[in-house]
Each structure stands twice: as structure tokens, then as C-alpha cells.
Design an enzyme around this catalytic site. Structure first.
Site, PDB file in Angstrom:
ATOM      1  N   ARG A 118       0.853  -1.197   0.000  1.00 61.04           N
ATOM      2  CA  ARG A 118       0.000   0.000   0.000  1.00 61.04           C
ATOM      3  C   ARG A 118       0.889   1.248   0.000  1.00 61.04           C
ATOM      4  NH1 ARG A 118      -3.648   0.137   5.122  1.00 61.04           N
ATOM      5  NH2 ARG A 118      -4.439  -1.733   4.056  1.00 61.04           N
ATOM      6  N   HIS A 163       1.668  -2.122   5.647  1.00 57.84           N
ATOM      7  CA  HIS A 163       1.497  -2.482   4.231  1.00 57.84           C
ATOM      8  C   HIS A 163       2.492  -1.744   3.343  1.00 57.84           C
ATOM      9  CE1 HIS A 163      -2.258  -4.899   4.064  1.00 57.84           C
ATOM     10  NE2 HIS A 163      -2.601  -4.234   5.165  1.00 57.84           N
ATOM     11  N   ASP A 170      -3.579  -8.395   3.236  1.00 57.08           N
ATOM     12  CA  ASP A 170      -4.927  -8.655   3.740  1.00 57.08           C
ATOM     13  C   ASP A 170      -5.550  -9.714   2.845  1.00 57.08           C
ATOM     14  OD1 ASP A 170      -4.554  -6.607   5.572  1.00 57.08           O
ATOM     15  OD2 ASP A 170      -5.707  -5.139   4.420  1.00 57.08           O
ATOM     16  N   GLU A 252      -7.277  -7.986  13.539  1.00 60.24           N
ATOM     17  CA  GLU A 252      -7.850  -8.113  12.200  1.00 60.24           C
ATOM     18  C   GLU A 252      -7.601  -9.524  11.681  1.00 60.24           C
ATOM     19  OE1 GLU A 252      -5.991  -5.055   9.862  1.00 60.24           O
ATOM     20  OE2 GLU A 252      -7.063  -3.439  10.878  1.00 60.24           O
ATOM     21  N   HIS A 255      -5.358  -9.769   8.374  1.00 63.95           N
ATOM     22  CA  HIS A 255      -4.108  -9.010   8.265  1.00 63.95           C
ATOM     23  C   HIS A 255      -2.921  -9.864   8.710  1.00 63.95           C
ATOM     24  CE1 HIS A 255      -1.922  -4.985   8.787  1.00 63.95           C
ATOM     25  NE2 HIS A 255      -1.099  -5.856   9.353  1.00 63.95           N
TER      26      HIS A 255
END
Length: 280
Positions: A118, A163, A170, A252, A255
Site C-alpha cells: 500500500r 502495508h 490482507d 484483524e 491481516h
């Protein structure tokens, strides 16, 4: 026919469709080795270090549904830096996912990634959105019980993301043969991400108890309220990835970070596109 052969056959149509979509996406020609250091406007963009690869070149059978290139995410619009629906990771992380995929294929499942590397500009987009308390268009689905003013304090949004270092992903599990995910229609009625699977947005994942990016404590991997098949699905994902070197973020279920990270202290900002990993 063996279980693995059956799984591969069931996945073939899905993989072919995804490859066709990617090949048709603007700029996909960058994967063939064309120049990719500047945009159509002549502005130079950073590219990824040699240690990064497109997951599709390493593990082409893993399903990809990159949410942030679409409006179906907690922001409600495509996120800055996501030029194409593409998973980019450091090479060790990609190879580890390849090993995990082979384990799951033998059991009749496939991995599906929602987000991989990301860029920092995407994280900055999240931060700007979180500070705009008036924009709550996606609240009914993604954070129905969380006051938007609490997103930073509660840890849902931060100014840096693992990320951006390239070894975090994810993802979920899909039962084969994979059913297509229905298109999200902007403006459609939103259902809470923790609603029963039959009611919330269906994306062909096995039932994990919540949808992806659900800002709720029910998303905690080992939340005791998640039992039965849903808990078993979470544990299958967690144990399969742990066996190949991934550590789960307890808050999460989706994740995971591959350890050791190649770039534990570096936050990259090259765009998510074939141009960024041309030739790899």
C-alpha cells in the site's frame, strides 16, 4: 482425479477471468517490459525496488480482489495510489503465499487477497478522510458502531501502515469452485459488516464472521463470540499462513505480515501498477 487436480481445474476459470481483466487494464503493457518511469502527463513516478514482485507472476492461481481500486471500501471511492487491481509484495512474502496456496488447493480452497503493498499516498488519503468527520457515506457497512472521531484513538487509522513496507497482506479463503463476487453498486443500501453472512455484502469468501475491513471488535481473530465454522475458517487461514512465516495482527483476522521483513523501517510510495514492477 485427485483433490488437488480438481481444485486446480475449478480455479482455472476464475484465474483466466482475472488475468484477462488485468491484461485489459490501462497500463498493463508495463508487464511486458515497456518503459514505465513516467505517466502520460510526463510526471516521473517512483518504481519498486528489485525485491518487489507482482504476486501474479509468482502465484497466478491466488484470487485477487483489490478493494482500494474500487469504491467498495470504507472511504467510498478509489484510493490514491491504486492505479490497477494488482497485488505487489516483496519476493519472500509472495513465495510464502505460493506455498500456502498449494496447501489450501489440496483441501479444495484458494487464497484471495484484498490488499498487499500500500503506497504512503494511500495511507495519507485514509488520514485525510478520517479527519473529515462529515464524510460518513460508508459508515453503515464498515464502522456502524464506531464514532468516526474515534478512528485514530481506537487504532483503526494511523499515519503509517505496515502495508507500505511490502510484506503485509490482507486476505481470506475461498471455497472452490469460486463463485463470482457480485458488483458493488455505489449508493446501494449498506448492511453492517458484522451481520450474518446471508445478509451482508457477499464476496465469495468463506464465512469469517465479519466482512473485510470491518471496524469492530468482532474482527479480532480470536474474539470468543466467533464460534463454530466461522472460528474454524479463521483458524485455517491463520495456521496455514503461520506455517509459511506469516504473523497475524490479532485485531484483524485478515491481516498478516511475513517475517522477517525485508524493509522493516521503510515506507514506500510507488503506485500500485504494473509499471512499478516492470519485468518482474
Amino acid at each position: 482425479m485427485t483433490r488437488l487436480a480438481s481444485a486446480l481445474r475449478a480455479l482455472a476459470a476464475t484465474a483466466a477471468t482475472l488475468l484477462a481483466v488485468t491484461a485489459a487494464a490501462p497500463g498493463a503493457a508495463g508487464a511486458t517490459g515497456t518503459s514505465a518511469t513516467s505517466t502520460g502527463s510526463g510526471v516521473s513516478e517512483p518504481t519498486a525496488p528489485d525485491e518487489f514482485v507482482a504476486l501474479r507472476t509468482v502465484a497466478p492461481t491466488i484470487i485477487q480482489e483489490i478493494r482500494y481500486v474500487t469504491p467498495h471500501n470504507f472511504v467510498g471511492e478509489p484510493v490514491d495510489g491504486y492505479d490497477q487491481p494488482l497485488c505487489i509484495l516483496t519476493r519472500p512474502a509472495a513465495r510464502a503465499l505460493q506455498r500456502a496456496q498449494w496447501k489450501l488447493l489440496r483441501q479444495g480452497y484458494s487464497l484471495k487477497v484484498y490488499d498487499c503493498y500500500r503506497p504512503q499516498r494511500a495511507v495519507d488519503h485514509f488520514v485525510r478522510w478520517a479527519k473529515d468527520l462529515q464524510d460518513e457515506r460508508m459508515k453503515p457497512e464498515f464502522y456502524p458502531q464506531v464514532d468516526k472521531s474515534r478512528l485514530f484513538a481506537d487504532g483503526y487509522i494511523a499515519e503509517k501502515s505496515g502495508h507500505s513496507r511490502g510484506s503485509t497482506v490482507d486476505l481470506t479463503i475461498v471455497k472452490l469452485p469460486a463463485k463470482p463476487t457480485r458488483p458493488y453498486v455505489p449508493g446501494e443500501k449498506l448492511v453492517p459488516c458484522y451481520a450474518p453472512q446471508s445478509e451482508r455484502f457477499r464476496d465469495n469468501s468463506v464465512d469469517m464472521g465479519t466482512g473485510y475491513d470491518c471496524f469492530d471488535t468482532l474482527s479480532h481473530t480470536d474474539d470468543p463470540r466467533i464460534q463454530g465454522e466461522r472460528r474454524a475458517n479463521r483458524q485455517l487461514l491463520k495456521s496455514t499462513l503461520a506455517d509459511v512465516g506469516f504473523t497475524n495482527l490479532p485485531e484483524e483476522w485478515w491481516h498478516f505480515t511475513h517475517k522477517p521483513e525485508l524493509f522493516p523501517d521503510t515506507y514506500f510510495d510507488f503506485p500500485v501498477s504494473w509499471r512499478s514492477v516492470v519485468g518482474r
